[in-house]
Every structure is written in C-alpha cells, then in structure tokens.
Design a protein around this motif. Structure first.
Motif, PDB file in Angstrom:
ATOM      1  N   VAL A  73      -5.835 -16.137  -2.825  1.00 39.31           N
ATOM      2  CA  VAL A  73      -6.430 -15.088  -3.656  1.00 39.31           C
ATOM      3  C   VAL A  73      -5.320 -14.144  -4.103  1.00 39.31           C
ATOM      4  N   PRO A  74      -5.175 -13.902  -5.411  1.00 42.35           N
ATOM      5  CA  PRO A  74      -4.159 -12.953  -5.853  1.00 42.35           C
ATOM      6  C   PRO A  74      -4.445 -11.553  -5.329  1.00 42.35           C
ATOM      7  N   CYS A  75      -3.384 -10.816  -5.034  1.00 38.63           N
ATOM      8  CA  CYS A  75      -3.522  -9.494  -4.425  1.00 38.63           C
ATOM      9  C   CYS A  75      -2.697  -8.457  -5.187  1.00 38.63           C
ATOM     10  N   PHE A  76      -3.300  -7.291  -5.393  1.00 40.77           N
ATOM     11  CA  PHE A  76      -2.562  -6.118  -5.850  1.00 40.77           C
ATOM     12  C   PHE A  76      -2.101  -5.342  -4.625  1.00 40.77           C
ATOM     13  N   LEU A  77      -0.883  -4.845  -4.664  1.00 38.17           N
ATOM     14  CA  LEU A  77      -0.390  -3.957  -3.618  1.00 38.17           C
ATOM     15  C   LEU A  77      -0.822  -2.531  -3.954  1.00 38.17           C
ATOM     16  N   GLN A  78      -1.603  -1.925  -3.064  1.00 35.42           N
ATOM     17  CA  GLN A  78      -2.054  -0.558  -3.297  1.00 35.42           C
ATOM     18  C   GLN A  78      -0.960   0.426  -2.909  1.00 35.42           C
ATOM     19  N   VAL A  79      -0.630   1.329  -3.826  1.00 39.75           N
ATOM     20  CA  VAL A  79       0.440   2.310  -3.622  1.00 39.75           C
ATOM     21  C   VAL A  79      -0.180   3.686  -3.384  1.00 39.75           C
ATOM     22  N   ASP A  80       0.305   4.386  -2.381  1.00 37.78           N
ATOM     23  CA  ASP A  80      -0.126   5.772  -2.124  1.00 37.78           C
ATOM     24  C   ASP A  80       0.604   6.674  -3.116  1.00 37.78           C
ATOM     25  N   ILE A  81       0.124   6.678  -4.345  1.00 40.43           N
ATOM     26  CA  ILE A  81       0.854   7.284  -5.455  1.00 40.43           C
ATOM     27  C   ILE A  81       0.921   8.801  -5.364  1.00 40.43           C
ATOM     28  N   GLY A  82      -0.070   9.415  -4.691  1.00 36.75           N
ATOM     29  CA  GLY A  82      -0.107  10.876  -4.598  1.00 36.75           C
ATOM     30  C   GLY A  82       0.180  11.415  -3.217  1.00 36.75           C
ATOM     31  N   ASN A  83       0.751  10.572  -2.344  1.00 36.21           N
ATOM     32  CA  ASN A  83       1.049  10.974  -0.968  1.00 36.21           C
ATOM     33  C   ASN A  83      -0.203  11.498  -0.273  1.00 36.21           C
ATOM     34  N   GLU A  84      -1.270  10.658  -0.312  1.00 35.97           N
ATOM     35  CA  GLU A  84      -2.554  10.979   0.310  1.00 35.97           C
ATOM     36  C   GLU A  84      -2.903   9.854   1.295  1.00 35.97           C
ATOM     37  N   PRO A  85      -2.373   9.894   2.503  1.00 35.45           N
ATOM     38  CA  PRO A  85      -2.565   8.792   3.447  1.00 35.45           C
ATOM     39  C   PRO A  85      -4.030   8.465   3.724  1.00 35.45           C
ATOM     40  N   GLN A  86      -4.936   9.455   3.580  1.00 40.97           N
ATOM     41  CA  GLN A  86      -6.350   9.204   3.867  1.00 40.97           C
ATOM     42  C   GLN A  86      -6.963   8.189   2.914  1.00 40.97           C
ATOM     43  N   LYS A  87      -6.344   7.983   1.760  1.00 39.87           N
ATOM     44  CA  LYS A  87      -6.866   7.024   0.788  1.00 39.87           C
ATOM     45  C   LYS A  87      -6.377   5.605   1.039  1.00 39.87           C
ATOM     46  N   GLY A  88      -5.453   5.438   1.938  1.00 43.50           N
ATOM     47  CA  GLY A  88      -4.829   4.134   2.081  1.00 43.50           C
ATOM     48  C   GLY A  88      -3.743   3.972   1.028  1.00 43.50           C
ATOM     49  N   GLY A  89      -3.057   2.869   1.093  1.00 44.26           N
ATOM     50  CA  GLY A  89      -1.970   2.638   0.152  1.00 44.26           C
ATOM     51  C   GLY A  89      -0.623   2.696   0.842  1.00 44.26           C
ATOM     52  N   CYS A  90       0.314   1.924   0.335  1.00 42.77           N
ATOM     53  CA  CYS A  90       1.664   1.886   0.873  1.00 42.77           C
ATOM     54  C   CYS A  90       2.457   3.091   0.364  1.00 42.77           C
ATOM     55  N   PRO A  91       3.104   3.849   1.232  1.00 37.66           N
ATOM     56  CA  PRO A  91       3.971   4.931   0.754  1.00 37.66           C
ATOM     57  C   PRO A  91       5.047   4.387  -0.180  1.00 37.66           C
ATOM     58  N   ILE A  92       5.373   5.142  -1.205  1.00 39.55           N
ATOM     59  CA  ILE A  92       6.320   4.655  -2.217  1.00 39.55           C
ATOM     60  C   ILE A  92       7.651   4.201  -1.608  1.00 39.55           C
ATOM     61  N   PRO A  93       8.245   4.949  -0.672  1.00 33.62           N
ATOM     62  CA  PRO A  93       9.534   4.490  -0.124  1.00 33.62           C
ATOM     63  C   PRO A  93       9.444   3.148   0.597  1.00 33.62           C
ATOM     64  N   GLU A  94       8.253   2.778   1.083  1.00 33.57           N
ATOM     65  CA  GLU A  94       8.090   1.537   1.838  1.00 33.57           C
ATOM     66  C   GLU A  94       7.680   0.362   0.954  1.00 33.57           C
ATOM     67  N   LEU A  95       7.467   0.615  -0.342  1.00 37.16           N
ATOM     68  CA  LEU A  95       6.958  -0.427  -1.232  1.00 37.16           C
ATOM     69  C   LEU A  95       7.889  -1.636  -1.352  1.00 37.16           C
ATOM     70  N   PRO A  96       9.194  -1.466  -1.559  1.00 27.43           N
ATOM     71  CA  PRO A  96      10.052  -2.660  -1.681  1.00 27.43           C
ATOM     72  C   PRO A  96       9.981  -3.573  -0.457  1.00 27.43           C
ATOM     73  N   ALA A  97       9.918  -2.991   0.722  1.00 28.16           N
ATOM     74  CA  ALA A  97       9.852  -3.804   1.943  1.00 28.16           C
ATOM     75  C   ALA A  97       8.533  -4.560   2.021  1.00 28.16           C
ATOM     76  N   LEU A  98       7.434  -3.925   1.605  1.00 27.43           N
ATOM     77  CA  LEU A  98       6.137  -4.590   1.640  1.00 27.43           C
ATOM     78  C   LEU A  98       6.085  -5.729   0.619  1.00 27.43           C
ATOM     79  N   ILE A  99       6.647  -5.491  -0.554  1.00 27.86           N
ATOM     80  CA  ILE A  99       6.710  -6.545  -1.567  1.00 27.86           C
ATOM     81  C   ILE A  99       7.516  -7.734  -1.048  1.00 27.86           C
ATOM     82  N   LYS A 100       8.640  -7.441  -0.439  1.00 29.27           N
ATOM     83  CA  LYS A 100       9.498  -8.498   0.110  1.00 29.27           C
ATOM     84  C   LYS A 100       8.751  -9.307   1.163  1.00 29.27           C
TER      85      LYS A 100
END
Length: 230
Positions: free
Chosen positions: A130-157
């Motif tokens: 199943v194709p997946c979108f990586l959810q990004v915590d774009i507004g620095n709101e951890p309660q919403k879920g999402g990968c913090p921007i600084p950690e995004l390259p590692a998660l993509i890798k």
C-alpha cells in the motif's frame, strides 16, 4: 483532522460539483492540470447512506480516520462500487498495520520508525503493498502526530530501505493560522527529498493548497455538511 459530523448534506452530488468547480478554478490559476489533483472525500463519521450519493455521482476516492470504523461500512459499499478507493488519513497504531493494509488503498500517516517496521511485515502477510504518505509535523505540534522536520530524512531513508512505496508527504497545519506558509514549506520539503505527492488542504483551504502544490486534498465538510464538536 476535521471534527465529528453533526449535519449531513443531502445534496451530495451538488456539493461535489461545487468542490470540483473550485478545484478547476484553482488549477487554472496555478496553471496546473485538474487530473493532477486527487480529491479525497473525507467520509469519516458518516454512514453509508450519506456516502452513497457521492459514489452514485461518480466519485471514487474517500478518506477515513479509523480502521475499525472503515471496516464497518466499506466492505458493503465496495460490493456495489468495487472501484472505490479508501485512504487512511488518521493516525495508525502499529498493531493495526495488518488490518490497515488489508482494507486501505493508501495510508497518509506513516510518521515513525515503529510503523516503518510494522508495515512491511503486514505487506508480506496480506500479500499486497500500500503506498504511504509520510506525515510531517509541519507546525511543531506533537499532539497531532507526524515526523518532526529534522527527523524526516532519516525516516525517509528507513522507509526506502524497507521498500515501503512512498507516495509523498502529508501535513496538517496548525488551526487558526494562515496555512499558506506551512503548505509552501511542505512543498519545499517534498522537492528537497525527491517526493512526488503532497497531501495537504482541507475544506477551508484546499484552493490555497492546490496553488501551492497539493496533489491530494482531503475535503469533508464542504462535501458532507458542516461539522461541529471537538
């Protein structure tokens, strides 16, 4: 995500036509092709009888927040509309990965390493990817879920190493704040990380999202009626 429904919209086909016209206008302004924007009708909390008018009008892509709710209504709807697609737009628990892979055609909430580990196992067990979108915590709101921007390259890798099919990036901008800067940031992150898909924009801001690069918009209340509650 959008909140619980209180007022169903009986004129589903009319609402669909209005949203499609707005999409066409936004695409024209942005000099984009309409077919490059996928409208996800957010049908969470709505019963089959509210969803079916949109299906009958020809719409085929829908969004649900919870695995269990989708399991309760979409198998029967798909018997009548076998080409319908259902996207998971809510947060996914690792222990629900197998159920999600079995039911959904796309997942918009891959946001942590535990899911990167759980999803390939679910793919193998169910026998489909199943194709997946990586959810990004774009507004620095951890309660919403999402990968913090600084950690995004590692998660993509990590996702690419495990051969998870990546559809792109997804975000939920902070409420009550102009969303355009957050949409522009997600577009930039997408380009910087070699992604094609951008899932952003809801009922109140999808035209702005289209003009800033959205390929998938998640529209609920504009199609199904006003929503209230938390």
């Amino acid at each position: 995500m959008e909140s619980a429904a209180t007022t169903p919209n009986p004129a589903g086909a009319d609402a669909l036509g209005a949203v499609q016209a707005n999409i066409a206008r936004a695409c024209k302004i942005a000099r984009r092709k309409e077919e490059d924007v996928t409208l996800i009708a957010v049908s969470k909390t709505h019963p089959p009888e509210t969803i079916e008018p949109l299906l009958a009008a020809g719409h085929r892509v829908f969004g649900e927040n919870r695995v269990q709710e989708a399991q309760g209504k979409w198998p029967a709807l798909r018997e009548r509309y076998p080409d319908a697609q259902v996207h998971l737009i809510g947060q996914l628990q690792s222990n629900k990965a197998e159920d999600a892979v079995q039911l959904f055609d796309c997942i918009h909430s891959l946001d942590r390493v535990s899911l990167v580990k759980a999803l390939p196992k679910a793919f193998d067990k169910v026998g489909r990817q199943v194709p997946c979108f990586l959810q990004v915590d774009i507004g620095n709101e951890p309660q919403k879920g999402g990968c913090p921007i600084p950690e995004l390259p590692a998660l993509i890798k990590a996702a690419r190493e495990r051969e998870i099919p990546l559809a792109g990036l997804m975000c939920l901008p902070p409420a009550e704040i102009e969303p355009a800067p957050f949409f522009a940031l997600l577009d930039k992150l997408s380009r910087n990380n070699g992604m094609d898909g951008i899932s952003m924009g809801m009922s109140g801001d999808y035209e702005t999202a289209i003009m800033l690069g959205a390929t998938h918009i998640r529209v609920g209340s504009a199609l199904f009626g006003e929503r209230g509650g938390a």
